[in-house]
Design an enzyme around this catalytic site. Structure first.
Site, mmCIF file in Angstrom:
data_model
loop_
_atom_site.group_PDB
_atom_site.id
_atom_site.type_symbol
_atom_site.label_atom_id
_atom_site.label_comp_id
_atom_site.label_asym_id
_atom_site.label_seq_id
_atom_site.Cartn_x
_atom_site.Cartn_y
_atom_site.Cartn_z
ATOM 1 N N ARG A 1 0.826 -1.223 0.000
ATOM 2 C CA ARG A 1 0.000 0.000 0.000
ATOM 3 C C ARG A 1 0.849 1.256 0.000
ATOM 4 N NH1 ARG A 1 -2.745 -3.647 2.940
ATOM 5 N NH2 ARG A 1 -1.683 -3.042 4.841
ATOM 6 N N GLU B 1 5.168 -10.369 15.276
ATOM 7 C CA GLU B 1 4.629 -10.983 16.494
ATOM 8 C C GLU B 1 4.996 -12.473 16.518
ATOM 9 O OE1 GLU B 1 0.432 -11.098 18.919
ATOM 10 O OE2 GLU B 1 0.463 -10.385 16.857
HETATM 11 P P1 AMP Z 1 4.698 -2.407 11.508
HETATM 12 O O1 AMP Z 1 5.922 -2.988 10.897
HETATM 13 O O2 AMP Z 1 4.212 -3.152 12.722
HETATM 14 O O3 AMP Z 1 4.849 -0.907 11.783
HETATM 15 O O4 AMP Z 1 3.513 -2.589 10.457
HETATM 16 C C1 AMP Z 1 3.370 -1.704 9.394
HETATM 17 C C2 AMP Z 1 2.970 -2.403 8.142
HETATM 18 O O5 AMP Z 1 1.938 -3.362 8.347
HETATM 19 C C3 AMP Z 1 2.441 -1.401 7.144
HETATM 20 O O6 AMP Z 1 3.027 -1.674 5.876
HETATM 21 C C4 AMP Z 1 0.950 -1.595 7.140
HETATM 22 O O7 AMP Z 1 0.444 -1.607 5.826
HETATM 23 C C5 AMP Z 1 0.696 -2.931 7.817
HETATM 24 N N1 AMP Z 1 -0.232 -2.842 8.953
HETATM 25 C C6 AMP Z 1 0.071 -3.102 10.254
HETATM 26 N N2 AMP Z 1 -0.988 -2.972 11.044
HETATM 27 C C7 AMP Z 1 -2.021 -2.604 10.260
HETATM 28 C C8 AMP Z 1 -3.410 -2.278 10.500
HETATM 29 N N3 AMP Z 1 -3.955 -2.305 11.720
HETATM 30 N N4 AMP Z 1 -4.169 -1.913 9.441
HETATM 31 C C9 AMP Z 1 -3.634 -1.880 8.197
HETATM 32 N N5 AMP Z 1 -2.352 -2.163 7.913
HETATM 33 C C10 AMP Z 1 -1.548 -2.527 8.930
#
Ligand code: AMP
Length: 178
Positions: free
Chosen positions: A66, A103
């Site tokens: 995205r 996780e």
């Molecule tokens: P992180 O590495 O935990 O910061 O996760 C970020 C990535 O995971 C991004 O590329 C987001 O598109 C996706 N992502 C994580 N959590 C969500 C959520 N609650 N809703 C949509 N996309 C998420």
């Protein structure tokens, strides 16, 4: 058709919350209603790039998948190139890879080794900052290829997951904060 400029609140109102997707306990932030609305999509790009002058950035880097949508539109607006950070195994030329903790298990992302010339000024964009693992790994890839990160921008930040803490040391901005 009204021409009142759209605000961060308008974007927030359009983001759809999907409980338990893709798995139980996750509240997925669905941005497709923002993309489908011409004025909201344009406003999101205007707001993501508001601190940057067209011509002042060499490339906008987007994170699979995205992030590509916002980063490529921002690249056109800033008269800059677009660079993809992809999931491991998708880029055809030689790559640098970076793994990070999820996780459960790990994930690996990659960038072409020659994506930018060393010293290039880049902006990193993704749709959402959650724990910060993805963005931190992408920033590390950019460091490996010698890029200078001007800003790291997100449409959405889930502040309760503490991603900002992991990204300290980088100039991060997010529009819609939960
Ligand atoms: P992180 O590495 O935990 O910061 O996760 C970020 C990535 O995971 C991004 O590329 C987001 O598109 C996706 N992502 C994580 N959590 C969500 C959520 N609650 N809703 C949509 N996309 C998420």
């Amino acid at each position: 058709m009204d021409h009142v400029p759209k605000t961060v609140q308008d974007i927030k109102n359009a983001i759809r919350n999907i409980p338990d997707f893709p798995k139980p306990g996750i509240q997925f932030k669905d941005i497709t209603p923002v993309l489908a609305d011409a004025q909201l999509f344009a406003a999101s790009i205007d707001l993501l790039t508001e601190n940057l002058e067209p011509g002042s950035v060499d490339a906008v880097v987007g994170i699979d998948a995205r992030g590509f949508i916002f980063a490529s539109a921002a690249a056109i607006k800033l008269k800059a190139g677009f660079i993809p950070v992809r999931k491991k195994g998708k880029l055809p030329f030689s790559t640098h890879e970076q793994s990070y903790e999820l996780e459960y298990g790990t994930n690996t992302i990659a960038i072409h080794t020659d994506a930018v010339k060393p010293g290039s000024r880049v902006v990193l964009i993704d749709d959402l900052l959650a724990t910060g693992g993805t963005a931190e790994a992408a920033a590390q890839l950019l460091k490996k290829i010698g890029a200078e990160i001007l800003e790291v921008n997100f449409l959405i930040e889930l502040s309760f997951l503490g991603g900002r803490e992991k990204m300290k040391g980088y100039p991060i901005r997010s529009l819609v904060v939960y």
